[in-house]
Scaffold this motif. Structure first.
Motif, PDB file in Angstrom:
ATOM      1  N   GLN A  65       0.959  -1.215   0.036  1.00 55.13           N
ATOM      2  CA  GLN A  65       0.094  -0.008   0.209  1.00 55.13           C
ATOM      3  C   GLN A  65       0.795   1.147  -0.023  1.00 55.13           C
ATOM      4  OE1 GLN A  65      -3.991  -0.309   2.409  1.00 55.13           O
ATOM      5  NE2 GLN A  65      -2.609  -1.942   3.397  1.00 55.13           N
ATOM      6  N   THR A  68       2.213   1.628  -3.858  1.00 53.62           N
ATOM      7  CA  THR A  68       1.190   1.899  -4.688  1.00 53.62           C
ATOM      8  C   THR A  68       0.406   2.910  -4.300  1.00 53.62           C
ATOM      9  OG1 THR A  68      -0.193   0.275  -3.873  1.00 53.62           O
ATOM     10  CG2 THR A  68       1.452  -0.752  -5.392  1.00 53.62           C
ATOM     11  N   GLU A  70      -2.458   2.489  -2.950  1.00 50.74           N
ATOM     12  CA  GLU A  70      -3.806   1.839  -2.895  1.00 50.74           C
ATOM     13  C   GLU A  70      -4.018   0.820  -1.879  1.00 50.74           C
ATOM     14  OE1 GLU A  70      -4.151  -1.875  -5.722  1.00 50.74           O
ATOM     15  OE2 GLU A  70      -4.269  -0.080  -6.835  1.00 50.74           O
ATOM     16  N   GLY A  71      -5.224   1.038  -1.424  1.00 49.77           N
ATOM     17  CA  GLY A  71      -5.639  -0.121  -0.488  1.00 49.77           C
ATOM     18  C   GLY A  71      -6.405   0.543   0.621  1.00 49.77           C
ATOM     19  N   GLU A  75      -5.892   4.616   1.496  1.00 52.61           N
ATOM     20  CA  GLU A  75      -7.199   5.396   1.453  1.00 52.61           C
ATOM     21  C   GLU A  75      -7.535   6.055   2.939  1.00 52.61           C
ATOM     22  OE1 GLU A  75     -11.606   4.936  -0.030  1.00 52.61           O
ATOM     23  OE2 GLU A  75     -10.117   3.758  -1.161  1.00 52.61           O
ATOM     24  N   GLU A  91     -14.586  -6.611  -4.428  1.00 53.28           N
ATOM     25  CA  GLU A  91     -14.142  -5.529  -4.387  1.00 53.28           C
ATOM     26  C   GLU A  91     -13.271  -4.832  -5.567  1.00 53.28           C
ATOM     27  OE1 GLU A  91     -13.532  -1.928  -3.392  1.00 53.28           O
ATOM     28  OE2 GLU A  91     -14.187  -3.104  -1.688  1.00 53.28           O
ATOM     29  N   ARG A  93     -12.135  -1.906  -5.874  1.00 56.07           N
ATOM     30  CA  ARG A  93     -10.992  -0.902  -5.726  1.00 56.07           C
ATOM     31  C   ARG A  93      -9.758  -1.505  -5.476  1.00 56.07           C
ATOM     32  NH1 ARG A  93     -13.663   1.771  -0.559  1.00 56.07           N
ATOM     33  NH2 ARG A  93     -14.266  -0.693  -0.023  1.00 56.07           N
ATOM     34  N   TRP A  94      -8.827  -0.737  -5.682  1.00 55.61           N
ATOM     35  CA  TRP A  94      -7.159  -1.417  -5.440  1.00 55.61           C
ATOM     36  C   TRP A  94      -6.969  -2.882  -6.136  1.00 55.61           C
ATOM     37  CZ3 TRP A  94     -10.306  -2.104   0.028  1.00 55.61           C
ATOM     38  CH2 TRP A  94     -10.703  -0.858   0.336  1.00 55.61           C
ATOM     39  N   PHE A  97      -3.635  -4.259  -4.387  1.00 52.06           N
ATOM     40  CA  PHE A  97      -3.575  -4.891  -3.207  1.00 52.06           C
ATOM     41  C   PHE A  97      -4.876  -5.936  -2.970  1.00 52.06           C
ATOM     42  CE2 PHE A  97      -6.439  -4.726   0.454  1.00 52.06           C
ATOM     43  CZ  PHE A  97      -5.602  -4.782   1.823  1.00 52.06           C
ATOM     44  N   ARG A  98      -5.854  -5.984  -3.652  1.00 56.02           N
ATOM     45  CA  ARG A  98      -6.725  -7.117  -3.592  1.00 56.02           C
ATOM     46  C   ARG A  98      -6.126  -8.235  -4.027  1.00 56.02           C
ATOM     47  NH1 ARG A  98      -9.650  -9.149  -7.894  1.00 56.02           N
ATOM     48  NH2 ARG A  98     -11.563 -10.186  -7.578  1.00 56.02           N
TER      49      ARG A  98
END
Length: 241
Positions: A65, A68, A70-71, A75, A91, A93-94, A97-98
């Motif tokens: 996170q 990048t 993101e995550g 956030e 999910e 988003r991200w 990370f996902r």
């Protein structure tokens, strides 16, 4: 197990700025029976990030996170709002990370941020099944994080005050030694304080030693054996005006 790390390091294990994040991980996990792991991220006012995690995989997710941007933790840190992902399978988003989280068997997470004195501490909880952090549970986590931030701020304030006091004590001791050395030079050379300080300054430059070190030696030796050299330097000081 709690892993302490600076998220930018190559591997978990570097010491964090304080034991607060590590303690917070364990306490936060107990806020929900579904939670199976926790990570804490502390972003200081200067931008440095430290953290702790209950498992090395969670430390790696925190590093992902941080890299990048993101995550859930990233956030929540930006928005200062609680961020929940009830099921990472669905999910949108991200994406990076996902994938990283699902590869480690994680299905859901929630990130709770707290800000104080320019620092942001974010607690991220993880579960192995679909799960949503209840509002009451989030408030408990937020309270624990606020307590931890207050402790860190207090530790920092105490450390700064102690460092300042130590500097003042050192300055006072140094000033006292210099004053004693000035008195010795004034007595030996029958000169005023300005001339005596000029002699000490030139002596410091010639010997490439700090002024307080030169003064300390004069005080320690009471000026014995130095009168001729000091008188010569006094002549140079007066000639240079």
């Amino acid at each position: 197990m709690v892993t302490l790390t600076r998220w930018g390091d190559a591997a978990p294990g570097a010491a964090a700025v304080a034991p607060w994040p590590a303690r917070l991980c364990g306490r936060a996990m107990r806020c929900s029976s579904a939670c199976r792991g926790a990570a804490v991220s502390l972003r200081l006012a200067g931008g440095e990030v430290h953290g702790a995690a209950t498992h090395p995989d969670l430390a790696l997710l925190a590093a992902v996170q941080e890299e990048t941007g993101e995550g859930p933790c990233a956030e929540a840190t930006r928005s200062l709002r609680t961020v929940v992902a009830a099921d990472l399978v669905a999910e949108p988003r991200w994406p990076v990370f996902r994938v990283a989280a699902l590869e480690r068997g994680l299905r859901s997470c929630a990130a709770v941020p707290v800000a104080a004195e320019g620092a942001v501490m974010t607690v991220t909880l993880y579960a192995f099944r679909p799960w949503r952090l209840a509002a009451a549970e989030a408030e408990v986590v937020r309270g624990l994080a606020a307590e931890a931030v207050a402790g860190l701020v207090g530790d920092g304030a105490r450390a700064a005050a102690e460092a300042e006091a130590a500097q003042l004590r050192a300055a006072m001791v140094s000033r006292a030694v210099i004053d004693q050395a000035l008195g010795i030079v004034m007595h030996l050379l029958d000169c005023d304080a300005a001339d005596a300080f000029g002699v000490l300054r030139v002596l410091s430059q010639r010997t490439n030693r700090k002024l307080n070190a030169v003064a300390a030696r004069l005080v320690r030796e009471r000026g014995r054996g130095a009168t001729r050299e000091l008188r010569r330097l006094l002549g140079e000081v007066r000639d240079g005006r």
